[in-house]
Write a protein that holds these residues in place. Structure first.
Motif, PDB file in Angstrom:
ATOM      1  N   ALA A 145       0.830  -1.214   0.000  1.00 39.68           N
ATOM      2  CA  ALA A 145       0.000   0.000   0.000  1.00 39.68           C
ATOM      3  C   ALA A 145       0.860   1.258   0.000  1.00 39.68           C
ATOM      4  O   ALA A 145       0.555   2.222  -0.715  1.00 39.68           O
ATOM      5  CB  ALA A 145      -0.929  -0.012   1.214  1.00 39.68           C
ATOM      6  N   GLN A 146       1.930   1.278   0.783  1.00 44.39           N
ATOM      7  CA  GLN A 146       2.763   2.477   0.839  1.00 44.39           C
ATOM      8  C   GLN A 146       3.499   2.713  -0.482  1.00 44.39           C
ATOM      9  O   GLN A 146       3.786   3.862  -0.826  1.00 44.39           O
ATOM     10  CB  GLN A 146       3.772   2.377   1.985  1.00 44.39           C
ATOM     11  N   TYR A 169      -3.088  14.988   3.453  1.00 42.60           N
ATOM     12  CA  TYR A 169      -4.304  14.299   3.844  1.00 42.60           C
ATOM     13  C   TYR A 169      -4.312  12.844   3.373  1.00 42.60           C
ATOM     14  O   TYR A 169      -4.932  11.997   4.011  1.00 42.60           O
ATOM     15  CB  TYR A 169      -5.532  15.038   3.308  1.00 42.60           C
ATOM     16  N   ILE A 170      -3.652  12.544   2.281  1.00 45.94           N
ATOM     17  CA  ILE A 170      -3.521  11.137   1.850  1.00 45.94           C
ATOM     18  C   ILE A 170      -2.767  10.337   2.899  1.00 45.94           C
ATOM     19  O   ILE A 170      -3.156   9.219   3.266  1.00 45.94           O
ATOM     20  CB  ILE A 170      -2.818  11.062   0.480  1.00 45.94           C
ATOM     21  N   VAL A 171      -1.663  10.888   3.387  1.00 51.02           N
ATOM     22  CA  VAL A 171      -0.887  10.205   4.430  1.00 51.02           C
ATOM     23  C   VAL A 171      -1.706  10.080   5.717  1.00 51.02           C
ATOM     24  O   VAL A 171      -1.656   9.050   6.411  1.00 51.02           O
ATOM     25  CB  VAL A 171       0.434  10.960   4.681  1.00 51.02           C
ATOM     26  N   HIS A 172      -2.483  11.117   6.035  1.00 53.86           N
ATOM     27  CA  HIS A 172      -3.347  11.055   7.218  1.00 53.86           C
ATOM     28  C   HIS A 172      -4.368   9.924   7.085  1.00 53.86           C
ATOM     29  O   HIS A 172      -4.603   9.171   8.056  1.00 53.86           O
ATOM     30  CB  HIS A 172      -4.048  12.402   7.409  1.00 53.86           C
ATOM     31  N   CYS A 173      -4.979   9.788   5.925  1.00 54.51           N
ATOM     32  CA  CYS A 173      -5.944   8.706   5.695  1.00 54.51           C
ATOM     33  C   CYS A 173      -5.270   7.341   5.806  1.00 54.51           C
ATOM     34  O   CYS A 173      -5.875   6.379   6.319  1.00 54.51           O
ATOM     35  CB  CYS A 173      -6.588   8.861   4.322  1.00 54.51           C
ATOM     36  N   MET A 174      -4.037   7.236   5.359  1.00 52.44           N
ATOM     37  CA  MET A 174      -3.334   5.957   5.418  1.00 52.44           C
ATOM     38  C   MET A 174      -3.116   5.515   6.863  1.00 52.44           C
ATOM     39  O   MET A 174      -3.378   4.355   7.217  1.00 52.44           O
ATOM     40  CB  MET A 174      -1.995   6.070   4.693  1.00 52.44           C
ATOM     41  N   VAL A 200       5.932   4.170  10.850  1.00 57.91           N
ATOM     42  CA  VAL A 200       6.183   5.564  10.474  1.00 57.91           C
ATOM     43  C   VAL A 200       7.639   5.765  10.100  1.00 57.91           C
ATOM     44  O   VAL A 200       7.963   6.412   9.086  1.00 57.91           O
ATOM     45  CB  VAL A 200       5.775   6.496  11.634  1.00 57.91           C
ATOM     46  N   GLU A 201       8.546   5.203  10.873  1.00 56.32           N
ATOM     47  CA  GLU A 201       9.968   5.326  10.563  1.00 56.32           C
ATOM     48  C   GLU A 201      10.294   4.668   9.227  1.00 56.32           C
ATOM     49  O   GLU A 201      11.015   5.231   8.391  1.00 56.32           O
ATOM     50  CB  GLU A 201      10.797   4.699  11.683  1.00 56.32           C
TER      51      GLU A 201
END
Length: 294
Positions: A145-146, A169-174, A200-201
């Motif tokens: 997914a990433q 916001y895409i990263v927030h949704c992920m 996250v790292e």
């Protein structure tokens, strides 16, 4: 040879002395300008003409000893102009807030959610797991997914400030989706918090590696995929070759989409992992005519 070398040195030194004399004349002229300005006697045209003649003499003298053909480099080439914003907008954006955008923020947020949904629902994860011999786990799902989220981020960063806001916001949704999936799988809150910190790292490290790979050759991109997607556990080079080709064609496919439509709709389509003619995207489009020649 010594005599010719001495002659060249004498010519160079004489030119430097003459340049120094001209510079001294310029300083004396400027001093005279300030003195006349204090006394009230000041004639601008005469002074400017004198400075122009002195500067021309100095430039002509320097031109005889220093003359190079300057070639344009990558830094000197014309760069695309960014969106112009005022000083107040730059200040509030430096503080972490968002200034006025080209489109409504709510529309951009909805488009970002739809784009992330396309990354999750329109990707055949089972095909990735089978062809690349990846375990069917939450971490493997997140790695695939990433990769698709990163390709969307690369595309949207080309759309100026609105595109960068959409990337956030895409990263927030992920991360919201990853947390909800972890809770549904029964992972405890302490373990999920530790897993999210590690994800996250790894995510930001993967972004850096993928960016370097997409701007370099296939060897660098394959190394980034081996480190991040396969977690340094890939013994078959054909899997890396397949993923490198997949990333290249997907990035080119996303570049062909309209940026305005992506900002308003967020609808993204993906090419299949394996196709009969994988390089068909690189070929020029040939029109199809009917019997009437239309």
């Amino acid at each position: 040879s010594c005599q010719s070398g001495v002659t060249q040195w004498i010519a160079a030194c004489s030119g430097l002395l003459q340049t120094t004399v001209v510079q001294g004349q310029c300083r004396r002229m400027l001093y005279g300008v300030f003195q006349r300005h204090k006394t009230g006697r000041f004639r601008l045209p005469n002074v400017c003409s004198g400075l122009t003649q002195a500067h021309g003499a100095a430039a002509q003298q320097n031109r005889s000893f220093y003359n190079t053909n300057k070639h344009l480099t990558a830094k000197d080439s014309l760069q695309p102009s960014e969106e112009k914003v005022g000083a107040f907008t730059r200040i509030i954006e430096a503080m972490g807030f968002t200034g006025p955008l080209k489109y409504s923020r709510w529309k951009i947020k909805v488009a970002a959610l739809r784009m992330y949904t396309c990354c999750v629902e329109k990707t055949d994860y089972e095909e990735f797991f089978n062809r690349c011999h990846m375990p069917d786990t939450l971490n493997s799902w997140f790695l695939v997914a990433q990769l698709h989220v990163w390709m969307c981020l690369v595309r949207m960063k080309q759309e100026g400030r609105a595109g960068k806001y959409m990337c956030r916001y895409i990263v927030h949704c992920m991360w919201e989706d990853v947390e909800q999936r972890g809770k549904l799988m029964g992972i405890t809150s302490a373990a999920l918090k530790e897993d999210l910190r590690s994800m996250v790292e790894n995510f930001y490290a993967a972004l850096f590696g993928y960016d370097e790979g997409i701007l370099s050759d296939d060897h660098v991109l394959a190394a980034a995929l081996w480190r991040n997607l396969f977690n340094r556990n890939c013994e078959d080079p054909r899997h890396l070759e397949l993923l490198v080709e997949y990333v290249r064609k997907q990035v080119q496919h996303l570049d062909a989409l309209s940026g305005e439509e992506l900002l308003l709709t967020g609808e993204v389509s993906w090419r299949p992992l394996v196709e009969s003619d994988a390089r068909s995207l690189l070929k020029p489009f040939s029109p199809v005519y009917n019997d009437e020649g239309l």
